[in-house]
Design a protein around this motif. Structure first.
Motif, PDB file in Angstrom:
ATOM      1  N   UNK A 109       0.849  -1.192   0.000  1.00 54.87           N
ATOM      2  CA  UNK A 109       0.000   0.000   0.000  1.00 54.87           C
ATOM      3  C   UNK A 109       0.883   1.240   0.000  1.00 54.87           C
ATOM      4  N   UNK A 110       0.769   2.043  -1.056  1.00 54.99           N
ATOM      5  CA  UNK A 110       1.562   3.269  -1.195  1.00 54.99           C
ATOM      6  C   UNK A 110       0.822   4.484  -0.632  1.00 54.99           C
ATOM      7  N   UNK A 111      -0.507   4.421  -0.661  1.00 54.60           N
ATOM      8  CA  UNK A 111      -1.325   5.499  -0.095  1.00 54.60           C
ATOM      9  C   UNK A 111      -2.625   4.884   0.403  1.00 54.60           C
ATOM     10  N   UNK A 112      -3.028   5.257   1.614  1.00 55.99           N
ATOM     11  CA  UNK A 112      -4.242   4.705   2.209  1.00 55.99           C
ATOM     12  C   UNK A 112      -5.487   5.377   1.611  1.00 55.99           C
ATOM     13  N   UNK A 113      -6.606   4.675   1.707  1.00 52.21           N
ATOM     14  CA  UNK A 113      -7.880   5.217   1.228  1.00 52.21           C
ATOM     15  C   UNK A 113      -8.534   6.072   2.307  1.00 52.21           C
ATOM     16  N   UNK A 114      -9.254   7.090   1.884  1.00 51.06           N
ATOM     17  CA  UNK A 114     -10.086   7.885   2.783  1.00 51.06           C
ATOM     18  C   UNK A 114     -11.504   7.343   2.711  1.00 51.06           C
ATOM     19  N   UNK A 115     -12.087   7.049   3.870  1.00 52.60           N
ATOM     20  CA  UNK A 115     -13.417   6.428   3.877  1.00 52.60           C
ATOM     21  C   UNK A 115     -14.498   7.432   3.493  1.00 52.60           C
ATOM     22  N   UNK A 116     -15.456   6.964   2.721  1.00 54.84           N
ATOM     23  CA  UNK A 116     -16.561   7.780   2.244  1.00 54.84           C
ATOM     24  C   UNK A 116     -17.859   6.999   2.465  1.00 54.84           C
ATOM     25  N   UNK A 117     -18.911   7.659   2.964  1.00 55.04           N
ATOM     26  CA  UNK A 117     -20.191   6.964   3.117  1.00 55.04           C
ATOM     27  C   UNK A 117     -21.293   7.604   2.280  1.00 55.04           C
ATOM     28  N   UNK A 118     -20.968   8.633   1.509  1.00 55.60           N
ATOM     29  CA  UNK A 118     -21.973   9.259   0.652  1.00 55.60           C
ATOM     30  C   UNK A 118     -22.289   8.332  -0.518  1.00 55.60           C
ATOM     31  N   UNK A 119     -23.554   8.279  -0.876  1.00 50.17           N
ATOM     32  CA  UNK A 119     -23.985   7.406  -1.963  1.00 50.17           C
ATOM     33  C   UNK A 119     -24.730   8.211  -3.014  1.00 50.17           C
ATOM     34  N   UNK A 120     -24.365   8.000  -4.264  1.00 52.20           N
ATOM     35  CA  UNK A 120     -25.040   8.626  -5.398  1.00 52.20           C
ATOM     36  C   UNK A 120     -26.234   7.753  -5.764  1.00 52.20           C
ATOM     37  N   UNK A 121     -27.430   8.290  -5.609  1.00 52.16           N
ATOM     38  CA  UNK A 121     -28.641   7.488  -5.800  1.00 52.16           C
ATOM     39  C   UNK A 121     -28.757   6.945  -7.227  1.00 52.16           C
ATOM     40  N   UNK A 122     -28.290   7.707  -8.197  1.00 53.72           N
ATOM     41  CA  UNK A 122     -28.401   7.248  -9.593  1.00 53.72           C
ATOM     42  C   UNK A 122     -27.502   6.038  -9.850  1.00 53.72           C
ATOM     43  N   UNK A 123     -26.301   6.088  -9.319  1.00 49.68           N
ATOM     44  CA  UNK A 123     -25.384   4.951  -9.478  1.00 49.68           C
ATOM     45  C   UNK A 123     -25.910   3.747  -8.695  1.00 49.68           C
ATOM     46  N   UNK A 124     -26.385   4.004  -7.477  1.00 55.30           N
ATOM     47  CA  UNK A 124     -26.902   2.915  -6.646  1.00 55.30           C
ATOM     48  C   UNK A 124     -28.050   2.190  -7.334  1.00 55.30           C
ATOM     49  N   UNK A 125     -28.973   2.922  -7.907  1.00 53.35           N
ATOM     50  CA  UNK A 125     -30.146   2.304  -8.526  1.00 53.35           C
ATOM     51  C   UNK A 125     -29.767   1.509  -9.772  1.00 53.35           C
ATOM     52  N   UNK A 126     -28.647   1.856 -10.398  1.00 47.67           N
ATOM     53  CA  UNK A 126     -28.159   1.075 -11.543  1.00 47.67           C
ATOM     54  C   UNK A 126     -27.586  -0.266 -11.113  1.00 47.67           C
ATOM     55  N   UNK A 127     -27.167  -0.344  -9.844  1.00 44.11           N
ATOM     56  CA  UNK A 127     -26.554  -1.567  -9.325  1.00 44.11           C
ATOM     57  C   UNK A 127     -27.598  -2.521  -8.759  1.00 44.11           C
ATOM     58  N   UNK A 128     -28.561  -1.965  -8.037  1.00 48.47           N
ATOM     59  CA  UNK A 128     -29.530  -2.794  -7.326  1.00 48.47           C
ATOM     60  C   UNK A 128     -30.500  -3.495  -8.266  1.00 48.47           C
ATOM     61  N   UNK A 129     -30.803  -4.742  -7.953  1.00 49.65           N
ATOM     62  CA  UNK A 129     -31.868  -5.461  -8.635  1.00 49.65           C
ATOM     63  C   UNK A 129     -33.207  -4.969  -8.085  1.00 49.65           C
TER      64      UNK A 129
END
Length: 283
Positions: free
Chosen positions: A172-192
């Protein structure tokens, strides 16, 4: 050298989904053709097809670091251990609307992994990261060690993992920053459809009457009002409930873990594959 590259590229196709499905049907013609093409029949005569594929994997690992090799090694070294408590689910090639995540893992949080080999162009990465940020808590980009600086210029919130091809090691060269925001348009494309209906019903005590014609828009509107922290948890729960088998070889035969994941093999499927490769030999 170009002749060698063509050979490596040719042998890399032995680890594709379509090839594994042929092998399960006792169809070894593709392997036979490659052995004949590179004058390897006599050298391998009497060898099991399992031995041939294991040797091909080592050849690719040393000389041709394509996506299959890197993804498979990352699975073996970093991700498989995380599913030991059976509370994690790993996805391969997860569709996210107009982007596809190389690997994703859901446990207490959601993580996505994008692999960029030495053979890849980076022109699509900005759009991919934009999509990933819409639904994942942590984003990781896996890159060749020699390309670290090039990929460090992307979003500081994205983790960078380097891969040293010479010793098959990830850092690991750089750690990730945690994010909990969700884009509703992207989410709805994923969900069945069942998933977004279930999320709506779980969060709200009462929901409007819905049918197959209006359920998408009604659920989307209601889900968009769920607080990010709660929605993040409901999304992770939905993904973990999908029928993903995650049956892996621990050490022996782990060359096949990535393709088994890709085909969503159950334990009996992967055992059947190995038995057929072990019991059939090059003539």
């Amino acid at each position: 050298m170009s002749a060698d590259i063509n050979k490596f590229r040719d042998f890399s196709t032995l680890f594709t989904r379509s090839e594994m499905l042929r092998l399960l049907k006792n169809d070894f013609r593709s392997i036979d053709a490659k052995l004949a093409r590179y004058d390897l029949v006599e050298e391998q005569r009497g060898s099991s097809y399992l031995k041939v594929l294991k040797e091909a994997y080592k050849l690719l690992q040393k000389n041709y670091q394509n996506e299959y090799i890197i993804k498979n090694e990352f699975l073996n070294q970093r991700l498989i251990q995380k599913i030991g408590n059976r509370n994690s689910v790993i996805f391969n090639e997860m569709r996210l609307g107009d982007a596809t995540a190389d690997l994703a893992i859901f446990n207490g949080i959601s993580r996505v992994f994008e692999i960029k080999t030495i053979l890849d162009k980076e022109y699509r990465l900005s759009r991919q990261l934009e999509v990933y940020k819409g639904v994942f808590n942590e984003i990781y980009v896996i890159v060749p060690q020699e390309n670290i600086k090039k990929y460090m210029k992307y979003d500081d919130n994205v983790a960078i993992i380097s891969y040293d091809a010479d010793i098959s090691e990830f850092n690991i060269e750089r750690e990730a920053t945690e994010n909990i925001d969700i884009d509703i348009n992207i989410l709805m494309n994923i969900l069945h459809s069942k998933e977004y209906v279930d999320i709506t019903n779980k969060y709200y005590d009462e929901v409007p009457e819905i049918n197959s014609f209006n359920q998408f828009e009604i659920c989307k509107s209601l889900i968009s009002k769920i607080p990010s922290k709660d929605l993040n948890s409901l999304f992770i729960e939905a993904m973990k409930n999908r029928k993903i088998h995650n049956s892996f070889f621990k050490k022996i035969n782990n060359e096949f873990n990535q393709v088994c994941l890709s085909l969503n093999f159950k334990e009996k499927d992967r055992k059947e594959l190995i038995e057929k490769l072990k019991n059939n030999k090059v003539n």
